[in-house]
Enzyme design. Structure first.
Site, PDB file in Angstrom:
ATOM      1  N   GLU A   1       1.470  27.106  12.749  1.00  0.00           N
ATOM      2  CA  GLU A   1       1.458  26.478  14.070  1.00  0.00           C
ATOM      3  C   GLU A   1      -0.012  26.191  14.328  1.00  0.00           C
ATOM      4  O   GLU A   1      -0.798  27.103  14.600  1.00  0.00           O
ATOM      5  CB  GLU A   1       2.015  27.417  15.151  1.00  0.00           C
ATOM      6  CG  GLU A   1       3.504  27.679  15.045  1.00  0.00           C
ATOM      7  CD  GLU A   1       4.367  26.529  15.571  1.00  0.00           C
ATOM      8  OE1 GLU A   1       3.810  25.591  16.185  1.00  0.00           O
ATOM      9  OE2 GLU A   1       5.592  26.585  15.369  1.00  0.00           O
TER      10      GLU A   1
ATOM     11  N   ARG B   1      10.847  15.089  19.827  1.00  0.00           N
ATOM     12  CA  ARG B   1      10.763  16.192  18.849  1.00  0.00           C
ATOM     13  C   ARG B   1      11.754  16.039  17.688  1.00  0.00           C
ATOM     14  O   ARG B   1      11.440  16.305  16.537  1.00  0.00           O
ATOM     15  CB  ARG B   1      11.060  17.493  19.608  1.00  0.00           C
ATOM     16  CG  ARG B   1      11.306  18.732  18.743  1.00  0.00           C
ATOM     17  CD  ARG B   1      11.604  19.911  19.667  1.00  0.00           C
ATOM     18  NE  ARG B   1      12.183  21.045  18.983  1.00  0.00           N
ATOM     19  CZ  ARG B   1      11.502  22.119  18.570  1.00  0.00           C
ATOM     20  NH1 ARG B   1      10.205  22.172  18.749  1.00  0.00           N
ATOM     21  NH2 ARG B   1      12.111  23.122  17.983  1.00  0.00           N
TER      22      ARG B   1
ATOM     23  N   GLU C   1       4.364  16.515  16.971  1.00  0.00           N
ATOM     24  CA  GLU C   1       3.280  17.385  16.517  1.00  0.00           C
ATOM     25  C   GLU C   1       2.382  16.619  15.542  1.00  0.00           C
ATOM     26  O   GLU C   1       2.367  16.882  14.343  1.00  0.00           O
ATOM     27  CB  GLU C   1       3.886  18.653  15.901  1.00  0.00           C
ATOM     28  CG  GLU C   1       4.750  19.410  16.913  1.00  0.00           C
ATOM     29  CD  GLU C   1       5.693  20.452  16.314  1.00  0.00           C
ATOM     30  OE1 GLU C   1       5.603  20.721  15.100  1.00  0.00           O
ATOM     31  OE2 GLU C   1       6.521  20.993  17.065  1.00  0.00           O
TER      32      GLU C   1
ATOM     33  N   HIS D   1       8.746  18.108  13.259  1.00  0.00           N
ATOM     34  CA  HIS D   1       8.877  17.771  14.684  1.00  0.00           C
ATOM     35  C   HIS D   1       7.959  16.589  15.002  1.00  0.00           C
ATOM     36  O   HIS D   1       6.743  16.655  14.771  1.00  0.00           O
ATOM     37  CB  HIS D   1       8.529  18.978  15.552  1.00  0.00           C
ATOM     38  CG  HIS D   1       9.543  20.078  15.430  1.00  0.00           C
ATOM     39  ND1 HIS D   1       9.207  21.393  15.307  1.00  0.00           N
ATOM     40  CD2 HIS D   1      10.908  20.014  15.398  1.00  0.00           C
ATOM     41  CE1 HIS D   1      10.320  22.114  15.207  1.00  0.00           C
ATOM     42  NE2 HIS D   1      11.362  21.305  15.264  1.00  0.00           N
TER      43      HIS D   1
ATOM     44  N   HIS E   1       3.295  22.807  11.696  1.00  0.00           N
ATOM     45  CA  HIS E   1       3.759  22.529  13.048  1.00  0.00           C
ATOM     46  C   HIS E   1       2.584  22.654  14.027  1.00  0.00           C
ATOM     47  O   HIS E   1       1.477  22.989  13.640  1.00  0.00           O
ATOM     48  CB  HIS E   1       4.824  23.554  13.457  1.00  0.00           C
ATOM     49  CG  HIS E   1       6.117  23.432  12.711  1.00  0.00           C
ATOM     50  ND1 HIS E   1       7.238  22.874  13.270  1.00  0.00           N
ATOM     51  CD2 HIS E   1       6.463  23.796  11.456  1.00  0.00           C
ATOM     52  CE1 HIS E   1       8.230  22.904  12.389  1.00  0.00           C
ATOM     53  NE2 HIS E   1       7.785  23.458  11.279  1.00  0.00           N
TER      54      HIS E   1
END
Ligand SMILES: [Zn+2]
Length: 447
Positions: free
Chosen positions: A398, A255, A200, A197, A324
């Site tokens: 994440e 994104r 990020e 993405h 991410h």
């Protein structure tokens, strides 16, 4: 700007000419991104009832809203932490609506343009150094990252080899670094990708940090030496190269990929485009949505190239790690359904140890568990695809934070974030090198 390092063959031996004249990539205006985020806000809402969630969905469709979390408005229900980026012109209407509907909210970022300019050194004078003194504590443009990769390929050939696995939709090379002591003997491998993405940015920063740490500590740290002697690491610092580049030049909060699909909206969610329950729950068929699954599985050249590579090497790749942001979580399969993976015991204990190690550095807490229950159900993800393809340890990180800065994690937080993540990754890798007694069943039968 197109990268000039055209390597028709699969290896890239020479430093492209453009790397010798690295320039700072920034929009050609005095204000970053032509001041397009001035007055924009990021607002957090947590609907306390299904009625509130319904009202939010309704206003979402009326106003031009960029959803930061969750990734799709369809996930919003009672209790869902919902962060939205709203344009200056629409923010008054939204705030009035929220006050009238008595929906509580919190302004996370009052002026996005200011936050963007304060958080990093893009707009100010960046201290440029030679490639040998590469600064790992700033975010780098795609061109800089690719020059850095070429430089390592040329100067650290003892441990690094660079190659391309194909080209992106816009024709950019998809470069991979193969890291590890060269050996004729069979070696298992770990795959790492960052930046599926585009917005990020902390992901690509971590992939670079990992390589730096590996090279710096190979001789001094027995654990790192063991890792690089016994394993290869295939590292893709920027997966979605077109999107990442676009997030530097046009839209910081982009994104998706940049493919055209015959609609006025461009791009596909590269983490919904994989051939595993493609376009099922948690993915959208609408090309304008941020979770658009694409016209067919592996429609994106980037996804196709990586899946081809992983398929080819699946017998020796034992771990798939994808980076991410943001949520502070360590996720493992399944993502597309609520079910327990066959080798749950081994994967869960690896996650538990990794999160514990991560927390020991700066006290930052990560949650961990199956992606479907920790985050939400999403189909067509790389995580599930890697696992289904036979890679027994599949994880998605994440990274920081939990919304205070969101995608605009300041550069001063690159170091602590990478330091703690480094320990988690080392932990997972060392776990691989031990035999996990709980791992008995083959995962190929998992669907
Ligand atoms: Zn992501």
């Amino acid at each position: 700007m197109k990268f000039l390092g055209k390597s028709r063959s699969s290896t890239a031996a020479f430093l492209p000419v453009c790397c010798l004249f690295l320039k700072i990539l920034q929009p050609g205006h005095s204000r970053l991104y032509n001041n397009r985020y001035a007055g924009d806000k990021v607002i957090r809402l947590t609907p306390k009832s299904e009625e509130e969630a319904y009202a939010l969905k309704k206003i979402y469709h009326q106003l031009k809203v960029d959803l930061w979390q969750p990734s799709s408005i369809s996930y919003v229900s009672e209790g869902t932490i919902t962060d939205i980026h709203i344009h200056q012109n629409a923010s008054r209407a939204l705030l009035t609506f929220l006050q009238e509907a008595n929906i509580q909210y919190k302004i996370l970022i009052g002026d996005l343009q200011k936050a963007l300019e304060n958080g990093n050194s893009l707009g100010t004078q960046r201290r440029r150094r030679s490639l040998s003194k590469y600064n790992y504590e700033v975010y780098h443009s795609l061109e800089e990252i690719q020059c850095w990769m070429h430089h390592l390929n040329n100067t650290r050939s003892d441990l690094i080899q660079m190659f391309s696995i194909g080209r992106s939709y816009e024709g950019r090379a998809l470069f991979i670094l193969k890291l590890g002591r060269k050996s004729q003997a069979y070696k298992r491998a770990v795959w790492m990708d960052c930046g599926i993405h585009a917005r990020e940015w902390i992901g690509p920063a971590f992939c670079q940090w990992f390589v730096r740490e590996a090279l710096l500590t190979y001789r001094s740290d027995p654990a790192m030496r063991k890792m690089l002697n016994h394993l290869y690491f295939y590292i893709m610092p920027v997966f979605n190269v077109d999107g990442y580049h676009f997030s530097w030049t046009h839209d910081r909060f982009w994104r998706k990929t940049r493919s055209r699909n015959g609609f006025h909206c461009r791009g596909v969610d590269a983490n919904r485009n994989w051939k595993v329950k493609w376009c099922g729950e948690g993915a959208s068929l609408h090309p304008c949505d941020d979770t658009y699954c694409g016209p067919f599985p592996e429609s994106e050249p980037e996804v196709k190239a990586v899946s081809k590579f992983l398929r080819k090497h699946r017998n020796h790749i034992k771990a798939y790690l994808s980076f991410h942001a943001y949520a502070q979580m360590l996720l493992y399969p399944y993502s597309y359904k609520y079910a327990t993976i066959p080798n749950f015991g081994c994967v869960e204990s690896a996650a538990h140890e990794a999160v514990k190690a991560l927390q020991s550095v700066h006290g930052v807490q990560y949650k961990y568990g199956p992606a479907s229950s920790m985050l939400y159900v999403s189909s067509g993800s790389s995580l599930d695809w890697a696992y289904k393809t036979g890679i027994p340890y599949a994880f998605a990180f994440e990274l920081r934070d939990t919304g205070h800065f969101g995608f605009l994690l300041p550069e001063m937080l690159i170091r602590p974030t990478c330091m703690e993540t480094m320990l988690a990754v080392k932990n997972i890798t060392m776990h691989l090198l031990k035999k996990c007694p709980k791992e008995r069943r083959r995962v190929n039968s998992a669907t």
